[in-house]
Design a protein around this motif. Structure first.
Motif, short mmCIF file in Angstrom:
data_model
loop_
_atom_site.label_atom_id
_atom_site.label_comp_id
_atom_site.label_asym_id
_atom_site.label_seq_id
_atom_site.Cartn_x
_atom_site.Cartn_y
_atom_site.Cartn_z
N LEU A 140 -58.39 -23.53 35.00
CA LEU A 140 -58.27 -22.50 36.05
C LEU A 140 -56.81 -22.27 36.41
CD1 LEU A 140 -61.32 -23.58 38.20
CD2 LEU A 140 -61.02 -21.32 37.23
N ALA A 141 -56.05 -23.37 36.54
CA ALA A 141 -54.62 -23.22 36.84
C ALA A 141 -53.98 -22.38 35.73
CB ALA A 141 -53.95 -24.59 36.95
N LEU A 193 -61.52 -28.57 34.16
CA LEU A 193 -61.59 -27.18 34.62
C LEU A 193 -60.44 -26.84 35.57
CD1 LEU A 193 -65.32 -26.24 35.14
CD2 LEU A 193 -63.56 -24.82 34.07
N GLY A 194 -60.00 -27.84 36.33
CA GLY A 194 -58.83 -27.61 37.18
C GLY A 194 -57.66 -27.12 36.34
N THR A 195 -57.46 -27.77 35.18
CA THR A 195 -56.38 -27.36 34.27
C THR A 195 -56.63 -25.95 33.75
OG1 THR A 195 -56.36 -29.67 33.54
CG2 THR A 195 -55.04 -28.11 32.27
N THR A 219 -55.39 -20.30 33.54
CA THR A 219 -55.88 -18.92 33.48
C THR A 219 -55.29 -18.09 34.61
OG1 THR A 219 -57.92 -19.78 32.53
CG2 THR A 219 -57.96 -17.51 33.29
N GLY A 220 -55.17 -18.69 35.78
CA GLY A 220 -54.56 -17.98 36.90
C GLY A 220 -53.11 -17.63 36.60
N TRP A 221 -52.37 -18.57 36.04
CA TRP A 221 -50.96 -18.31 35.71
C TRP A 221 -50.84 -17.24 34.61
CZ3 TRP A 221 -50.07 -24.30 35.68
CH2 TRP A 221 -49.86 -24.74 37.01
#
Lengths: 313, 313
Positions: free
Chosen positions: A101-102, A97-99, A104-106
């Protein structure tokens, strides 16, 4: 030697790792990755094949389970289930999920998927360059026997490909364009390799992006590695996919499905397993350059040996 | 007795918990929650005040730390830092992320924030109804002394309100509308209470939604609880916010900032702490209905006692 690989997830990752060991300069490897099984889930963008290859090349993948990050936990996923959100049959690991979220944010910040892939690829010294096949959002849908249409991941992960598929659709693919660098990577490579990935839902979507087939037509040399050994799929459920498009689960049938470049297809050379040596003469009679090689990528050394065989002129 | 509370996060949550204990039927409580400090971060939508109240009412909040979920962990946040994504000074707990992802997924599915709040409110038997002040996305920005503009959360959480603010702005608030049910909840309540929340960045944004002041004008009765006790903020950094808009950190100054309904303001009655009893005569001379009450909500019983005082005719 410049090498460009068209690849899906796990099988593609294993091949690319072997290739990285086989060449002198990993910088000259570009991997064009399938994005057909990408999806939005619980508000975030998942790119399973990009992540599988990234994690494998970084050595942070879970080799026992065969997917995702090693040392994974599922705290957030348990919460999502408690909320009744997302897909209970599709686990999102916390590290994974860290990947997501990173990414999706970008994406929300306005970066294109290819720019996101570049950032993701920079965290670990993976050596090779990862390119999504396209920056256009083109998810794969599956139509099953009773006419129901569902996202590929629902068919694949929830139903384990057990519902008979009658069609794979990629809404919007006709308007998709290859991501920046994809056409150049294919045209400028000394060899382009079709990894032993699922021909229908991994390699298929890459070839369906307008411009990719044309680029392969202009490539120096295109080599394919059979994902079928001894009439069986090595991993995954490619047989269910092949059946849906009327292709037999056999190394020669997949070769004919891709086709020879001399006849409008995409390949020059086809690597089949020793177990399928008997199929070689038939293909050769049709004009194919067939190589019989050991295709099992059961350890890094064998994967590198296979990669070397694919690069051999 | 129908009660509608306008509230921000932590202070609002404490008051609403007391209110729930104080009334016979919690079903008749509606909380209109500030959404001015909402934000997009790492691709997901955060609604800090909604979540603070929800967690507190559900009894799953971290009472020691004062915010977020009890038993929280930060595995995903550590990954985000490794990716160089998000805000390193703004921690997203794993359990909390479950809420953000569920919300973001539902928003992506097309639900309005008020519908999302209803779903969130259904997980635990919180009793009361939570309504975001608006379904329109209106985040608060802060302008600081040197002219820099930043998201409220950056000023509040990163800089701990230490940069002198010169203005709070809510881009788009003029076009916002109260969420469905907000106007009715205010008009139909027997009492509307302004919780002892930050007057500038919690209650302020609610009052700034076009239509809310007008609804308060038609309300049966509006009571405010001072967030200032003995010339000091109870929690948070409301003094920095009040200073920015030229209001003294004092119970009477905040009352005058809200104003009496009889003079175009929003309040009928103002509850001040025993410590501020000396301020009552001045306000009374101006026509205010001032009540001196114990305002410290240091335990559930005191919170309920305060709520009862606010409801007293």
């Amino acid at each position: 030697m410049r090498v460009t690989v068209l690849a899906g997830g796990v099988g593609g990752a294993r091949f690319v790792k072997g290739l990285r060991d086989a060449v002198e300069d990993a910088d000259e490897i570009t991997v064009v990755v399938n994005t057909g099984d990408d999806l939005w889930l619980s508000g975030v963008r998942l790119q399973p094949d990009i992540d599988s290859i990234l994690y494998a090349l970084a050595g942070v993948n879970d080799t026992e389970r065969g997917w995702g990050r090693a040392g994974e936990s599922e705290r957030v996923s348990a919460e999502l289930q408690a909320w009744g959100a997302g897909w209970p049959w599709f686990t999102l690991g916390d590290l994974d999920l860290g990947t997501h979220l990173a990414r999706t944010g970008w994406l929300r910040d306005g970066l294109a998927p290819s720019q996101v892939a570049e950032r993701l690829g920079a965290r670990w010294p993976i050596g090779v360059r990862l390119l999504p096949m396209t920056d256009t959002e083109v998810d794969t849908h599956v139509v099953v026997e009773d006419g129901t249409r569902m996202h590929f991941q629902e068919w694949w992960t929830r139903h384990r490909a057990s519902l008979r598929a009658t069609a794979f659709e990629s809404p919007g693919i006709a308007d998709a364009r290859p991501a920046p660098g994809v056409v150049e990577a294919i045209e400028e490579a000394d060899v382009v390799v079709l990894a032993p990935s699922n021909p229908v839902v991994s390699i298929g979507p890459i070839l369906a992006v307008p411009g990719v087939r044309e680029a392969l037509g202009r490539a120096r040399r295109v080599v394919g590695v059979s994902p079928i050994i001894g009439g069986k799929v090595v991993r995954g459920m490619a047989d269910a996919c092949l059946a849906a498009i009327g292709v037999k689960t056999a190394a020669d049938a997949v070769a004919r499905h891709y086709g020879r470049r001399a006849e409008g297809g995409v390949l020059d050379t086809w690597l089949v397993a020793e177990e399928d040596a008997a199929l070689a003469p038939g293909l050769e009679a049709e004009g194919w350059d067939v190589r019989v090689e050991p295709l099992w990528m059961t350890d890094p050394e064998r994967s590198a040996t296979l990669a070397r065989a694919a690069l051999r002129p």
